[in-house]
Design an enzyme around this catalytic site. Structure first.
Site, PDB file in Angstrom:
ATOM      1  N   HIS A  87       0.808  -1.215   0.076  1.00  0.00           N
ATOM      2  CA  HIS A  87      -0.100  -0.099   0.081  1.00  0.00           C
ATOM      3  C   HIS A  87       1.052   1.148   0.099  1.00  0.00           C
ATOM      4  O   HIS A  87       1.931   1.503   0.833  1.00  0.00           O
ATOM      5  CB  HIS A  87      -0.919  -0.071   1.184  1.00  0.00           C
ATOM      6  CG  HIS A  87      -1.638   1.269   1.401  1.00  0.00           C
ATOM      7  ND1 HIS A  87      -2.911   1.487   0.686  1.00  0.00           N
ATOM      8  CD2 HIS A  87      -1.445   2.551   2.042  1.00  0.00           C
ATOM      9  CE1 HIS A  87      -3.387   2.650   0.892  1.00  0.00           C
ATOM     10  NE2 HIS A  87      -2.566   3.426   1.924  1.00  0.00           N
ATOM     11  N   ASP A 166     -16.020   1.349   7.539  1.00  0.00           N
ATOM     12  CA  ASP A 166     -14.962   2.524   7.120  1.00  0.00           C
ATOM     13  C   ASP A 166     -15.587   3.273   6.102  1.00  0.00           C
ATOM     14  O   ASP A 166     -15.245   4.467   6.041  1.00  0.00           O
ATOM     15  CB  ASP A 166     -13.789   1.748   6.558  1.00  0.00           C
ATOM     16  CG  ASP A 166     -12.789   2.729   6.049  1.00  0.00           C
ATOM     17  OD1 ASP A 166     -12.122   3.591   6.482  1.00  0.00           O
ATOM     18  OD2 ASP A 166     -12.607   2.682   4.665  1.00  0.00           O
ATOM     19  N   ARG A 173     -16.170  11.792   7.855  1.00  0.00           N
ATOM     20  CA  ARG A 173     -14.755  12.579   8.186  1.00  0.00           C
ATOM     21  C   ARG A 173     -14.610  13.538   7.234  1.00  0.00           C
ATOM     22  O   ARG A 173     -13.995  14.700   7.544  1.00  0.00           O
ATOM     23  CB  ARG A 173     -13.560  11.547   8.325  1.00  0.00           C
ATOM     24  CG  ARG A 173     -13.643  10.467   9.597  1.00  0.00           C
ATOM     25  CD  ARG A 173     -12.699   9.374   9.359  1.00  0.00           C
ATOM     26  NE  ARG A 173     -11.498  10.080   9.246  1.00  0.00           N
ATOM     27  CZ  ARG A 173     -10.333   9.281   8.615  1.00  0.00           C
ATOM     28  NH1 ARG A 173     -10.672   8.044   8.103  1.00  0.00           N
ATOM     29  NH2 ARG A 173      -9.184   9.814   8.384  1.00  0.00           N
ATOM     30  N   SER A 188      -8.435   3.311   9.147  1.00  0.00           N
ATOM     31  CA  SER A 188      -9.080   3.116   8.101  1.00  0.00           C
ATOM     32  C   SER A 188      -8.160   2.284   6.915  1.00  0.00           C
ATOM     33  O   SER A 188      -8.784   1.324   6.278  1.00  0.00           O
ATOM     34  CB  SER A 188      -9.190   4.617   7.564  1.00  0.00           C
ATOM     35  OG  SER A 188      -9.701   4.460   6.184  1.00  0.00           O
ATOM     36  N   LYS A 192      -9.121  -1.956   5.612  1.00  0.00           N
ATOM     37  CA  LYS A 192      -9.304  -2.827   4.216  1.00  0.00           C
ATOM     38  C   LYS A 192      -8.226  -3.563   3.951  1.00  0.00           C
ATOM     39  O   LYS A 192      -8.556  -4.595   3.123  1.00  0.00           O
ATOM     40  CB  LYS A 192      -9.266  -1.401   3.260  1.00  0.00           C
ATOM     41  CG  LYS A 192     -10.419  -0.489   3.408  1.00  0.00           C
ATOM     42  CD  LYS A 192     -10.586   0.648   2.514  1.00  0.00           C
ATOM     43  CE  LYS A 192      -9.625   1.685   3.270  1.00  0.00           C
ATOM     44  NZ  LYS A 192     -10.064   3.061   3.040  1.00  0.00           N
TER      45      LYS A 192
HETATM   46  N1  URA Z   1      -6.767   6.660   3.118  1.00  0.00           N
HETATM   47  C1  URA Z   1      -7.695   5.843   3.590  1.00  0.00           C
HETATM   48  O1  URA Z   1      -8.155   4.595   3.240  1.00  0.00           O
HETATM   49  N2  URA Z   1      -8.311   6.352   4.746  1.00  0.00           N
HETATM   50  C2  URA Z   1      -8.142   7.454   5.127  1.00  0.00           C
HETATM   51  O2  URA Z   1      -8.346   7.689   6.479  1.00  0.00           O
HETATM   52  C3  URA Z   1      -7.161   8.098   4.443  1.00  0.00           C
HETATM   53  C4  URA Z   1      -6.604   7.724   3.538  1.00  0.00           C
END
Ligand code: URA
Length: 447
Positions: A87, A166, A173, A188, A192
């Site tokens: 990532h 999320d 947010r 967050s 995933k």
């Molecule tokens: N990317 C995400 O998946 N979540 C966040 O909170 C910020 C960047």
């Protein structure tokens, strides 16, 4: 426990119990907590923070709020290896995923890679893949498993089934000024990744004007949270903090970046992109248990040299409905038909090509989004014609811009004309990887 009591506890700075955090995540996922309570809770977390243990429970609860891919159901990786992903926190010209995912898969790694769209001035893998005619990233969990079992790699987007808690939290947010909370960002991202059913994760945390963090100390803090939560969630994890003060590679813009990724898989790409992709793919093989420290880099280099990496990319494109002939014929990828040059204003040495300014120029052209619903144009972009350290004459072209209309070109030139700095002496050679943070590094830290 009532929502009101949980919000009050966090508002007053208490550490929440596992039960309270699970109640919160469950209430977000099933909408039994209305928006006003979720946002009050998010603001309380934003202001009061979380411990690493709280953030880990939140991460797992978000991951468990929806569907999960369990690749071990369909595949038993050889040699006890485990599915592995990478990532990136996002940068300008960062198309490394398109190079390293096929390379790692060509070496035997199982790579389920859920990616995102571009955010702000940083590009996103999904936008790059959308430039490939026909390529589908909106796959069901079943299709993800099927594709993974066919090719060893699948590049897909977060669907409504994945981590719905999320999804809702991020949307709230975004409109309540609570995005910039390190525990919320880290949970967050990792939630995933946990849904992918991976056992190992390599993080590329970008540092510099082209990423979200200009500052090494901030990047280090985010990395510690990401690695801490990920390791506590059972994933072997390493974060590489990498330089993002100048664009990665020489092309910025979605279709152009796919072209450059293909070139790199053919062994004809820019040195920085090849080198970073090889380093990250190597770490994936090691963390994923596919190869040992002594042989992993050699295996990745062999996949590159032999063409097995580029053939794997062709296979992935075909499996996901894309046009595999783009590998041989880059003209099948979109390209805007109008071109303009940006020229050096004086003679000297290129001391800096500012990734942030190039990224903002690319957004102005339409290669990225200035608001969440904006459409992205795959054919616009910027080619860098010189590298840092090159000597240029006044008036010599330093960038080629592909654009659609004069208004967007003019908006882009505001950034691009000041993106290149010319001075007297070449900048010092700097290593791409600034530091690495892993589970051992953070064991001694108290977050
Ligand atoms: N990317 C995400 O998946 N979540 C966040 O909170 C910020 C960047």
């Amino acid at each position: 426990m009532r929502a009101l009591d949980i919000i009050r506890l966090k508002r007053d700075g208490h550490v929440l119990s596992r039960e309270a955090i699970k109640t919160f995540a469950g209430g977000v996922a099933d909408s039994s907590w209305p928006d006003y309570q979720v946002t009050a809770m998010l603001m309380a977390i934003f202001l009061r923070g979380m411990t690493l243990d709280e953030a880990t429970v939140l991460t797992q609860a978000m991951a468990e709020s929806g569907a999960r891919l369990d690749p071990s159901d369909v595949l038993r990786p050889e040699n006890g290896s485990t599915p592995v992903d990478k990532h990136s926190t996002g940068g300008v010209g960062d198309k490394a995923s398109l190079v390293l995912a096929p390379l790692a898969a060509a070496c035997g790694a199982l790579v389920p890679m859920m990616s995102g769209r571009g955010l702000g001035h940083t590009g996103g893998t999904l936008d790059k893949l959308a430039a490939i005619p026909g390529f589908r990233t909106g796959l069901s969990v079943e299709e993800v498993r099927q594709t993974l079992s066919e090719t060893g790699c699948v590049l897909f987007r977060q669907t409504a089934e994945v981590a719905p808690a999320d999804r809702r939290m991020y949307a709230l947010r975004d409109v309540t000024a609570t995005v910039e909370s390190i525990p919320l960002i880290a949970s967050s991202i990792i939630s995933k990744k946990v849904t992918e059913g991976i056992g190992a994760l390599v993080l590329d945390v970008k540092v510099g004007s082209g990423g979200f963090m200009n500052d090494l100390a901030q990047a280090r803090e985010l990395s510690q949270w990401l690695v801490g939560i990920s390791e506590r969630s059972g994933l072997r994890t390493e974060a590489l903090l990498t330089r993002m003060d100048t664009p990665l590679g020489r092309r910025v813009g979605n279709a152009s970046e796919v072209r450059e990724a293909i070139q790199t898989l053919k062994g004809e790409g820019p040195e920085d992109l090849e080198s970073l992709s090889v380093i990250l793919a190597t770490r994936m093989l090691i963390l994923g248990g596919v190869a040992g420290e002594d042989e992993a880099a050699g295996r990745v280099r062999e996949a590159l040299r032999s063409g097995r990496g580029v053939e794997k990319f062709r296979q992935i494109i075909a499996a996901q409905g894309g046009e595999p002939r783009v590998i041989d014929d880059p003209a099948l990828l979109p390209l805007a038909d109008r071109e303009a040059l940006v020229r050096a204003t004086k003679r000297g040495v290129i001391t800096r090509i500012d990734a942030g300014r190039v990224g903002h120029g690319a957004v102005a052209l339409g290669a990225g989004r200035d608001h969440a619903d904006a459409a992205v144009d795959p054919g616009v972009g910027i080619d860098l014609l010189v590298d840092e350290g090159a000597t240029v004459n006044a008036g010599e072209p330093v960038m080629r811009v592909y654009y659609r209309d004069t208004a967007s070109l003019e908006a882009a030139l505001v950034h691009l004309q000041v993106a290149t700095e010319v001075g007297e002496a070449a900048p010092p050679q700097r290593s791409l990887v600034m530091e690495t943070i892993d589970g051992r590094t953070i064991q001694a830290q108290s977050l």
